[in-house]
Design an enzyme around this catalytic site. Structure first.
Site, mmCIF file in Angstrom:
data_model
loop_
_atom_site.group_PDB
_atom_site.id
_atom_site.type_symbol
_atom_site.label_atom_id
_atom_site.label_comp_id
_atom_site.label_asym_id
_atom_site.label_seq_id
_atom_site.Cartn_x
_atom_site.Cartn_y
_atom_site.Cartn_z
ATOM 1 N N GLY A 72 42.070 157.527 92.768
ATOM 2 C CA GLY A 72 40.736 157.161 92.313
ATOM 3 C C GLY A 72 40.387 155.736 92.702
ATOM 4 O O GLY A 72 41.274 154.884 92.862
ATOM 5 N N GLY A 146 40.985 168.713 95.584
ATOM 6 C CA GLY A 146 41.352 167.874 96.713
ATOM 7 C C GLY A 146 42.831 168.031 96.992
ATOM 8 O O GLY A 146 43.438 169.065 96.691
ATOM 9 N N ILE A 148 45.371 166.614 95.551
ATOM 10 C CA ILE A 148 46.188 166.756 94.343
ATOM 11 C C ILE A 148 46.036 168.162 93.764
ATOM 12 O O ILE A 148 47.018 168.797 93.367
ATOM 13 C CB ILE A 148 45.826 165.675 93.316
ATOM 14 C CG1 ILE A 148 46.284 164.306 93.817
ATOM 15 C CG2 ILE A 148 46.451 165.981 91.955
ATOM 16 C CD1 ILE A 148 45.900 163.145 92.923
ATOM 17 N N ARG A 172 34.189 176.263 99.582
ATOM 18 C CA ARG A 172 34.801 176.295 100.911
ATOM 19 C C ARG A 172 35.950 177.305 100.877
ATOM 20 O O ARG A 172 36.319 177.805 99.814
ATOM 21 C CB ARG A 172 35.312 174.917 101.332
ATOM 22 C CG ARG A 172 36.466 174.365 100.505
ATOM 23 C CD ARG A 172 36.884 172.994 101.028
ATOM 24 N NE ARG A 172 38.100 172.497 100.407
ATOM 25 C CZ ARG A 172 38.167 171.855 99.253
ATOM 26 N NH1 ARG A 172 37.044 171.626 98.580
ATOM 27 N NH2 ARG A 172 39.310 171.425 98.775
ATOM 28 N N ASP A 251 47.249 163.334 80.284
ATOM 29 C CA ASP A 251 47.940 162.170 80.843
ATOM 30 C C ASP A 251 47.015 160.964 80.879
ATOM 31 O O ASP A 251 47.474 159.842 81.085
ATOM 32 C CB ASP A 251 48.449 162.472 82.255
ATOM 33 C CG ASP A 251 49.257 161.316 82.833
ATOM 34 O OD1 ASP A 251 50.157 160.832 82.124
ATOM 35 O OD2 ASP A 251 48.978 160.888 83.968
ATOM 36 N N HIS A 275 49.537 158.055 81.000
ATOM 37 C CA HIS A 275 49.049 157.854 82.371
ATOM 38 C C HIS A 275 50.225 157.589 83.319
ATOM 39 O O HIS A 275 50.312 156.538 83.966
ATOM 40 C CB HIS A 275 48.036 156.702 82.438
ATOM 41 C CG HIS A 275 47.169 156.782 83.661
ATOM 42 N ND1 HIS A 275 45.922 156.186 83.735
ATOM 43 C CD2 HIS A 275 47.351 157.368 84.877
ATOM 44 C CE1 HIS A 275 45.386 156.406 84.930
ATOM 45 N NE2 HIS A 275 46.245 157.121 85.640
#
Length: 313
Positions: A72, A146, A148, A172, A251, A275
Protein backbone atom coordinates in the site's frame (compact mmCIF):
# COMPACT_ATOMS: atom_id res chain seq x y z
CA UNK A 1 27.26 14.61 -10.78
CA UNK A 2 26.37 12.52 -7.74
CA UNK A 3 23.00 12.42 -6.03
CA UNK A 4 21.66 11.10 -2.75
CA UNK A 5 19.61 7.96 -2.20
CA UNK A 6 17.90 7.61 1.19
CA UNK A 7 17.66 4.00 2.37
CA UNK A 8 16.18 2.44 5.52
CA UNK A 9 18.99 -0.17 5.28
CA UNK A 10 22.73 0.41 5.39
CA UNK A 11 24.02 0.25 1.83
CA UNK A 12 26.58 -2.46 2.66
CA UNK A 13 23.68 -4.75 3.67
CA UNK A 14 22.27 -4.79 0.13
CA UNK A 15 24.02 -6.83 -2.55
CA UNK A 16 24.01 -5.45 -6.07
CA UNK A 17 23.53 -1.75 -5.43
CA UNK A 18 24.91 0.29 -8.33
CA UNK A 19 27.88 2.58 -7.89
CA UNK A 20 27.43 6.31 -8.27
CA UNK A 21 24.84 7.53 -5.76
CA UNK A 22 25.67 8.66 -2.26
CA UNK A 23 23.69 6.26 -0.07
CA UNK A 24 22.27 7.81 3.10
CA UNK A 25 20.81 5.67 5.85
CA UNK A 26 17.55 6.97 7.32
CA UNK A 27 15.00 4.80 9.09
CA UNK A 28 12.79 7.55 10.46
CA UNK A 29 15.13 8.99 13.10
CA UNK A 30 14.79 12.54 14.34
CA UNK A 31 17.93 13.72 12.53
CA UNK A 32 18.05 13.61 8.73
CA UNK A 33 21.20 12.01 7.26
CA UNK A 34 21.73 14.86 4.80
CA UNK A 35 19.87 17.74 3.21
CA UNK A 36 16.55 16.37 1.88
CA UNK A 37 16.88 18.77 -1.07
CA UNK A 38 19.74 16.61 -2.42
CA UNK A 39 17.74 13.35 -2.33
CA UNK A 40 16.87 11.99 -5.78
CA UNK A 41 15.53 8.57 -4.72
CA UNK A 42 13.67 8.17 -1.43
CA UNK A 43 13.01 4.71 -0.01
CA UNK A 44 10.30 5.22 2.59
CA UNK A 45 11.05 3.68 6.02
CA UNK A 46 9.09 0.48 6.60
CA UNK A 47 6.35 0.15 9.23
CA UNK A 48 6.76 3.70 10.51
CA UNK A 49 3.86 6.09 11.22
CA UNK A 50 2.73 8.08 8.21
CA UNK A 51 3.86 11.34 9.79
CA UNK A 52 7.41 9.95 9.98
CA UNK A 53 7.38 8.74 6.37
CA UNK A 54 6.09 12.09 5.14
CA UNK A 55 8.29 14.36 7.30
CA UNK A 56 11.15 14.96 4.81
CA UNK A 57 9.02 15.01 1.67
CA UNK A 58 8.20 18.73 1.60
CA UNK A 59 11.94 19.48 1.53
CA UNK A 60 12.77 16.96 -1.21
CA UNK A 61 12.85 19.48 -4.02
CA UNK A 62 15.07 17.32 -6.28
CA UNK A 63 13.48 13.93 -5.70
CA UNK A 64 12.62 11.90 -8.79
CA UNK A 65 11.36 8.62 -7.30
CA UNK A 66 9.70 7.38 -4.10
CA UNK A 67 9.82 3.69 -3.28
CA UNK A 68 7.64 2.24 -0.54
CA UNK A 69 8.47 -1.09 1.05
CA UNK A 70 4.78 -1.87 1.49
CA UNK A 71 2.18 -2.95 -1.02
CA UNK A 72 0.00 0.00 0.00
CA UNK A 73 1.02 3.61 -0.57
CA UNK A 74 -1.70 5.36 1.45
CA UNK A 75 0.82 6.42 4.13
CA UNK A 76 2.63 8.78 1.70
CA UNK A 77 -0.25 9.97 -0.49
CA UNK A 78 -1.14 13.05 1.63
CA UNK A 79 2.28 14.62 1.00
CA UNK A 80 2.61 13.89 -2.71
CA UNK A 81 1.30 17.36 -3.56
CA UNK A 82 4.41 18.82 -1.89
CA UNK A 83 6.71 17.06 -4.38
CA UNK A 84 7.83 18.34 -7.80
CA UNK A 85 5.89 17.28 -10.87
CA UNK A 86 7.05 14.08 -12.51
CA UNK A 87 8.05 12.14 -9.38
CA UNK A 88 7.41 8.42 -9.79
CA UNK A 89 5.82 6.55 -6.85
CA UNK A 90 6.50 2.79 -6.74
CA UNK A 91 5.19 0.15 -4.34
CA UNK A 92 6.68 -3.13 -3.14
CA UNK A 93 4.77 -5.56 -5.32
CA UNK A 94 6.53 -8.91 -5.09
CA UNK A 95 7.87 -8.36 -1.56
CA UNK A 96 4.90 -9.19 0.66
CA UNK A 97 2.85 -11.73 -1.24
CA UNK A 98 4.29 -14.83 0.47
CA UNK A 99 4.17 -13.44 4.01
CA UNK A 100 0.73 -11.88 3.76
CA UNK A 101 -0.82 -14.89 2.07
CA UNK A 102 0.63 -17.15 4.77
CA UNK A 103 -0.92 -15.01 7.48
CA UNK A 104 -4.30 -14.87 5.72
CA UNK A 105 -4.35 -18.67 5.64
CA UNK A 106 -3.20 -18.87 9.27
CA UNK A 107 -5.96 -16.52 10.40
CA UNK A 108 -8.59 -18.51 8.52
CA UNK A 109 -7.46 -21.83 9.95
CA UNK A 110 -6.95 -20.50 13.48
CA UNK A 111 -10.38 -18.90 13.52
CA UNK A 112 -12.27 -21.86 12.08
CA UNK A 113 -10.51 -24.46 14.22
CA UNK A 114 -10.71 -22.43 17.45
CA UNK A 115 -6.99 -22.02 18.12
CA UNK A 116 -7.44 -18.89 20.30
CA UNK A 117 -9.80 -20.79 22.57
CA UNK A 118 -7.30 -23.65 22.85
CA UNK A 119 -4.56 -21.21 23.85
CA UNK A 120 -6.81 -19.69 26.52
CA UNK A 121 -7.63 -23.19 27.73
CA UNK A 122 -3.95 -24.08 27.91
CA UNK A 123 -3.28 -20.96 29.99
CA UNK A 124 -5.91 -22.20 32.45
CA UNK A 125 -4.96 -25.90 32.15
CA UNK A 126 -8.43 -26.66 30.76
CA UNK A 127 -9.14 -29.39 28.19
CA UNK A 128 -11.62 -27.96 25.67
CA UNK A 129 -12.62 -30.57 23.07
CA UNK A 130 -15.42 -30.22 20.56
CA UNK A 131 -16.36 -30.04 16.90
CA UNK A 132 -15.18 -27.02 14.89
CA UNK A 133 -15.66 -25.97 11.26
CA UNK A 134 -13.11 -27.23 8.73
CA UNK A 135 -11.74 -25.23 5.81
CA UNK A 136 -12.47 -28.24 3.61
CA UNK A 137 -15.80 -27.91 1.78
CA UNK A 138 -16.04 -24.17 2.59
CA UNK A 139 -16.60 -21.48 -0.02
CA UNK A 140 -14.14 -18.55 0.00
CA UNK A 141 -14.49 -15.09 -1.53
CA UNK A 142 -11.29 -13.09 -2.08
CA UNK A 143 -12.03 -9.35 -2.27
CA UNK A 144 -9.07 -7.65 -3.90
CA UNK A 145 -7.33 -9.82 -6.47
CA UNK A 146 -3.95 -8.29 -7.09
CA UNK A 147 -0.74 -10.19 -6.51
CA UNK A 148 -1.52 -10.76 -2.81
CA UNK A 149 -5.04 -11.98 -3.53
CA UNK A 150 -3.64 -14.40 -6.11
CA UNK A 151 -1.01 -15.61 -3.63
CA UNK A 152 -3.75 -16.27 -1.08
CA UNK A 153 -5.63 -18.41 -3.57
CA UNK A 154 -2.43 -20.34 -4.36
CA UNK A 155 -2.19 -21.30 -0.69
CA UNK A 156 -5.89 -22.19 -0.44
CA UNK A 157 -5.68 -24.58 -3.40
CA UNK A 158 -4.76 -27.77 -1.45
CA UNK A 159 -7.56 -27.42 1.10
CA UNK A 160 -10.38 -29.10 -0.85
CA UNK A 161 -12.57 -26.01 -0.95
CA UNK A 162 -16.05 -26.18 -2.38
CA UNK A 163 -15.57 -22.92 -4.27
CA UNK A 164 -13.31 -19.88 -4.60
CA UNK A 165 -14.47 -16.62 -6.15
CA UNK A 166 -12.49 -13.47 -6.84
CA UNK A 167 -13.53 -9.82 -6.83
CA UNK A 168 -11.53 -6.79 -7.96
CA UNK A 169 -12.17 -3.27 -9.20
CA UNK A 170 -12.85 -4.53 -12.71
CA UNK A 171 -13.64 -7.88 -14.28
CA UNK A 172 -10.97 -9.95 -16.00
CA UNK A 173 -9.96 -13.54 -16.70
CA UNK A 174 -7.21 -15.46 -14.89
CA UNK A 175 -5.80 -18.98 -15.15
CA UNK A 176 -7.71 -19.94 -11.99
CA UNK A 177 -11.00 -18.47 -13.18
CA UNK A 178 -12.88 -15.21 -13.67
CA UNK A 179 -12.45 -12.13 -11.51
CA UNK A 180 -15.79 -10.44 -10.85
CA UNK A 181 -16.16 -6.66 -10.61
CA UNK A 182 -16.80 -4.90 -7.29
CA UNK A 183 -20.26 -4.00 -8.54
CA UNK A 184 -21.26 -7.69 -8.14
CA UNK A 185 -20.07 -7.91 -4.53
CA UNK A 186 -23.49 -7.37 -2.87
CA UNK A 187 -24.99 -10.32 -4.72
CA UNK A 188 -21.98 -12.57 -4.02
CA UNK A 189 -21.62 -12.04 -0.28
CA UNK A 190 -24.53 -14.25 0.88
CA UNK A 191 -23.00 -17.28 -0.86
CA UNK A 192 -19.65 -17.52 0.97
CA UNK A 193 -18.44 -18.97 4.26
CA UNK A 194 -15.17 -17.01 4.34
CA UNK A 195 -14.55 -13.50 2.97
CA UNK A 196 -10.89 -12.40 2.74
CA UNK A 197 -10.05 -8.73 2.20
CA UNK A 198 -6.77 -8.04 0.37
CA UNK A 199 -7.49 -4.80 -1.48
CA UNK A 200 -5.69 -1.43 -1.26
CA UNK A 201 -7.00 1.51 0.76
CA UNK A 202 -8.34 4.14 -1.63
CA UNK A 203 -11.17 6.65 -1.55
CA UNK A 204 -13.44 4.02 -3.09
CA UNK A 205 -12.50 1.21 -0.67
CA UNK A 206 -12.47 3.22 2.57
CA UNK A 207 -15.45 1.98 4.57
CA UNK A 208 -16.34 -0.56 1.87
CA UNK A 209 -17.14 -3.14 4.55
CA UNK A 210 -19.98 -1.22 6.14
CA UNK A 211 -23.20 -2.29 7.82
CA UNK A 212 -24.75 -3.15 4.46
CA UNK A 213 -21.80 -5.29 3.39
CA UNK A 214 -21.73 -7.15 6.71
CA UNK A 215 -25.48 -7.70 6.79
CA UNK A 216 -25.27 -9.48 3.44
CA UNK A 217 -22.68 -11.95 4.69
CA UNK A 218 -23.88 -15.47 5.36
CA UNK A 219 -24.87 -16.38 8.93
CA UNK A 220 -21.79 -17.90 10.58
CA UNK A 221 -19.41 -16.49 7.97
CA UNK A 222 -15.83 -15.46 8.77
CA UNK A 223 -14.40 -12.07 7.69
CA UNK A 224 -10.59 -11.86 7.39
CA UNK A 225 -8.87 -8.51 6.83
CA UNK A 226 -5.22 -8.46 5.70
CA UNK A 227 -5.76 -5.24 3.72
CA UNK A 228 -6.02 -1.95 5.64
CA UNK A 229 -8.00 -1.19 8.79
CA UNK A 230 -10.17 1.63 7.39
CA UNK A 231 -11.53 -0.68 4.68
CA UNK A 232 -13.81 -1.95 7.47
CA UNK A 233 -16.27 0.20 9.43
CA UNK A 234 -15.25 -0.72 12.98
CA UNK A 235 -18.56 0.20 14.62
CA UNK A 236 -20.52 -1.83 12.08
CA UNK A 237 -18.25 -4.82 12.59
CA UNK A 238 -18.58 -4.57 16.38
CA UNK A 239 -22.35 -4.66 15.98
CA UNK A 240 -22.24 -7.89 14.00
CA UNK A 241 -19.65 -9.51 16.28
CA UNK A 242 -21.61 -8.66 19.41
CA UNK A 243 -24.70 -10.23 17.86
CA UNK A 244 -22.76 -13.45 17.32
CA UNK A 245 -23.95 -13.71 13.72
CA UNK A 246 -20.47 -13.66 12.13
CA UNK A 247 -16.84 -13.99 13.25
CA UNK A 248 -13.73 -12.12 12.13
CA UNK A 249 -9.93 -12.14 12.08
CA UNK A 250 -8.14 -8.80 11.67
CA UNK A 251 -4.47 -8.21 11.01
CA UNK A 252 -5.26 -4.51 10.56
CA UNK A 253 -7.63 -2.33 12.56
CA UNK A 254 -9.11 1.14 12.64
CA UNK A 255 -7.74 2.70 14.81
CA UNK A 256 -4.25 1.24 14.59
CA UNK A 257 -2.44 0.39 16.75
CA UNK A 258 -5.48 -0.75 18.67
CA UNK A 259 -5.40 1.18 21.98
CA UNK A 260 -5.92 -0.43 25.38
CA UNK A 261 -9.58 -0.54 26.34
CA UNK A 262 -10.87 -0.54 22.76
CA UNK A 263 -13.97 -2.77 22.43
CA UNK A 264 -12.40 -4.79 19.60
CA UNK A 265 -10.01 -6.39 22.10
CA UNK A 266 -12.86 -8.26 23.77
CA UNK A 267 -15.35 -8.58 20.91
CA UNK A 268 -16.76 -12.13 20.73
CA UNK A 269 -15.62 -14.24 17.82
CA UNK A 270 -12.68 -11.97 16.93
CA UNK A 271 -9.01 -12.86 16.46
CA UNK A 272 -6.62 -9.87 16.26
CA UNK A 273 -3.01 -9.93 15.08
CA UNK A 274 -0.92 -6.71 15.26
CA UNK A 275 -0.38 -5.92 11.54
CA UNK A 276 2.19 -8.65 11.00
CA UNK A 277 1.26 -9.75 7.48
CA UNK A 278 4.43 -8.33 5.96
CA UNK A 279 7.22 -8.25 8.55
CA UNK A 280 8.65 -11.78 8.49
CA UNK A 281 11.96 -13.36 7.58
CA UNK A 282 10.73 -13.40 3.97
CA UNK A 283 10.63 -9.59 3.88
CA UNK A 284 14.33 -8.77 4.10
CA UNK A 285 15.74 -10.67 1.08
CA UNK A 286 12.82 -9.70 -1.15
CA UNK A 287 12.99 -6.02 -0.17
CA UNK A 288 16.74 -5.85 -0.75
CA UNK A 289 16.46 -7.53 -4.16
CA UNK A 290 13.76 -5.04 -5.12
CA UNK A 291 15.90 -2.07 -4.08
CA UNK A 292 18.98 -3.31 -5.90
CA UNK A 293 16.94 -3.80 -9.06
CA UNK A 294 15.09 -0.48 -8.83
CA UNK A 295 18.23 1.54 -8.14
CA UNK A 296 20.11 -0.15 -10.97
CA UNK A 297 17.25 0.82 -13.26
CA UNK A 298 17.23 4.36 -11.87
CA UNK A 299 20.98 4.86 -12.37
CA UNK A 300 20.77 3.44 -15.90
CA UNK A 301 17.71 5.60 -16.70
CA UNK A 302 15.55 2.53 -17.31
CA UNK A 303 11.84 2.38 -16.44
CA UNK A 304 11.16 1.51 -12.82
CA UNK A 305 8.96 -1.40 -11.77
CA UNK A 306 5.74 -1.24 -9.77
CA UNK A 307 4.86 2.33 -10.74
CA UNK A 308 1.64 3.40 -8.99
CA UNK A 309 1.48 6.99 -10.22
CA UNK A 310 3.50 9.98 -11.37
CA UNK A 311 2.97 13.33 -9.68
CA UNK A 312 1.47 16.11 -11.76
CA UNK A 313 -0.23 13.77 -14.24
Amino acid sequence: MTFDVWLPFHADEIDGLPEGPDYRFWDGGQEFPADPADCAFYVVPYMKPSEVSQRPMAEMTSVQALQTLSAGVDHVLPSLNSLPSGVVLCNARGVHEASTAELALALVLASLRGIPDFVRGQDKQEWRPGFRPSLADRSVLIVGYGSIGAAIEDRLAPFELARVARVARSARATERGPVRPLAELPSLLPEFDVVILSLPLTDSTRGLVDAGFLSRMKDGALLVNVARGPVVDTDALLGELNSGRITAALDVTDPEPLPPGHPLWHAPGLLVSPHVGGPTSAFWPRAKRLLADQLTRFVNREPLRNVVLTTGT
